[in-house]
Design an enzyme around this catalytic site. Structure first.
Site, PDB file in Angstrom:
ATOM      1  N   ARG A  40     -10.564 -11.481   2.282  1.00  0.00           N
ATOM      2  CA  ARG A  40     -11.312 -12.493   1.639  1.00  0.00           C
ATOM      3  C   ARG A  40     -10.674 -13.717   1.895  1.00  0.00           C
ATOM      4  O   ARG A  40     -11.326 -14.890   2.029  1.00  0.00           O
ATOM      5  CB  ARG A  40     -11.583 -11.990   0.198  1.00  0.00           C
ATOM      6  N   LYS A  89       0.842  -1.295  -0.059  1.00  0.00           N
ATOM      7  CA  LYS A  89      -0.132  -0.007  -0.191  1.00  0.00           C
ATOM      8  C   LYS A  89       0.874   1.187   0.094  1.00  0.00           C
ATOM      9  O   LYS A  89       2.133   1.186   0.440  1.00  0.00           O
ATOM     10  CB  LYS A  89      -0.806   0.032   1.374  1.00  0.00           C
TER      11      LYS A  89
END
Length: 491
Positions: free
Chosen positions: A345, A271
């Site tokens: 996820r 990120k």
């Protein structure tokens, strides 16, 4: 680990006789509410509010001297906006009171004693005031060298056992939400999978609840490819924590799964630095589900609840998973990693498989899953996806609890965005409709006939702006109240 929360007591005394440092009263449409039996005091306070131009705008506060006949040292007026005690929208009325109580407590740092006399006429309204006060009184001071909190709080309301019980329930709900806030606010230096699991074990032990913790060896042996894949880049390995509340006679079983990424650097798909600043909050879903379970246990609700917390730290170490790696998941399906920053996820998929294997009556996962949730619904409204019935149950309970949630679809075409030439699925799907796409991925790990809902709390879980109502800056405790309300409805 403990933030600063203030418990309250319940009293049926007249507001004018409350001997607190500050008496909190509501105001709406430039009129003070709740002093119908003390005409002179009400007239004096109406005049004071008019003199300082206090209109009673929602969330606003003004502190004025106590008029003659009021025992408290001073009076804090808190605005409820267009509040109408006779409004047929029960949920809206309760939320107005909840926010008013929270706004008042945020304004009373360092005050020795506080009496809240908001216009609560029903048990649900007393519970709302109590919850709002408890949430508004929250301060996270563990890492501060100094700081003030509100002092002793008394909620004033009608006489009767149902009102006392409502106050006590409100205390439990506020405490559960504040414990979730504590977890989310704790720096990742101190909260990582192993330490997090120990905190959960300690809190469960106090309630005599069963806890099972799987470490790296057990996860590898059990085929939890998603959890292991995400956690292998960190020197602080992953865990899967299962907490069980199973009261005698419970006829229904709720299963909650919460994303527990204790820090998300993005992994090798790193990120930007600015995007990492709040990533200690990427475990907010797990905090919500486990503290909701503890709250349900504290309320002694006759419903079985299981919480699953897949925990990992997503780091770009030399052993981290790489784009193009293929993971074999707990379910036996394979997933090609195309973006290591789509990690939530993966851990959820493994936990959802195990949770679903127990055939609960309702399966709910909670996660700070996608930035697309914020783009679609903003920073205060969570998205709810899943089977139609489960989704409707979540939305209905959120309304009662005062949490903003919105039903969203899972379009069938979303799944094709996860096509892979190397595995059953990729972990990163289409960018347009990213929140819906992530839900489509998760659905592949849930039984077709399961009653399942997915709650994306990416925005609502962490408030990066100014405090409002009962919501502080930083961790909010999003979804805790809704999950507890679901259990109430199922009990």
């Amino acid at each position: 680990m403990a933030g600063a929360s203030t418990l309250s007591s319940y009293s049926t005394t007249s507001p004018v006789k409350a001997t607190a440092s500050v008496l909190v009263l509501a105001a709406a449409d430039s009129k003070v509410l709740g002093l119908e039996g003390a005409k002179a005091a009400k007239t004096a306070l109406d005049a004071a509010a008019q003199a300082i131009g206090f209109s009673g705008k929602a969330g606003s506060t003004a502190r004025v001297p106590a008029p003659k006949g009021v025992a408290a040292g001073s009076v804090l007026l808190v605005g409820l906006g267009d509040f109408d005690a006779d409004d047929t929208d029960v949920a809206a009325t309760a939320e107005s009171l909840r926010r008013g109580a929270g706004a008042a407590l945020r304004a009373l740092d360092g005050v020795e004693s506080i009496a809240l006399a908001l216009p609560a006429a029903t048990p649900a309204e007393v519970e709302a005031v109590t919850v709002g006060a408890g949430l508004g009184a929250y301060r996270f001071l563990d890492y501060r060298s100094e700081g003030k909190t509100p002092g002793e709080i008394t909620v004033i309301g009608p006489k009767g056992k149902t009102f006392t019980a409502a106050h006590d329930a409100g205390e439990v709900i506020a405490a559960a939400t504040n414990r979730a806030r504590d977890l989310v606010n704790t720096p990742p230096l101190d909260l990582y999978p192993e330490s997090y699991a120990e905190i959960v074990k300690d809190q469960a032990k106090d309630r005599k609840l069963k806890v099972t913790v799987l470490g790296e060896k057990e996860l590898k042996a059990g085929g939890y490819g998603g959890i292991i894949g995400v956690g292998q880049g960190s020197t602080r390995g992953p865990r899967l924590v299962k907490v069980e509340y199973a009261p005698r006679g419970a006829k229904r079983h709720l299963s909650f799964v919460g994303k527990g990424i204790t820090f998300d650097s993005g992994g090798i798909s790193l990120k930007p630095a600015k995007s990492m600043e709040d990533m200690k909050s990427d475990m907010a879903g797990s905090a919500a589900v486990v503290q909701a379970l503890f709250g349900i246990a504290d309320l002694k609700l006759p419903v079985r609840v299981t919480a699953w917390l897949p925990m990992a730290e997503n780091m770009p170490g030399s052993s981290a998973q790489r784009p193009s790696d293929v993971l074999k998941m707990r379910s036996g399906k394979t997933v090609e990693v195309t973006n290591t920053d789509a990690e939530g996820r993966l851990v959820l998929a493994d936990a959802l498989h195990d949770a679903g294997a127990e055939n609960p009556d309702l399966l709910i996962d909670v996660a700070t899953l996608t930035g697309a949730q914020i783009v679609a619904l903003g920073e205060r409204t969570s998205g709810v996806m899943g089977s139609e019935t489960a989704r409707a149950e979540v939305i209905a309970s959120a309304s009662v609890a005062g949490e903003q949630m919105w039903a969203m679809p899972i379009p069938e075409e979303m799944l094709s965005g996860f096509d892979s030439t190397a595995a059953d699925l990729t972990n990163s799907g289409p960018r347009p409709g990213g929140m819906l796409a992530a839900a489509a991925f998760l659905r592949e790990f849930v039984a077709e006939d399961a009653s399942w809902a997915h709650i994306d709390i990416a925005g609502p879980s962490f408030n990066g702006s100014a405090p409002f109502g009962y919501t502080p800056k930083a961790a909010t405790g999003a979804a805790v109240r809704t999950l507890i309300e679901i259990a109430k409805a199922k009990a």
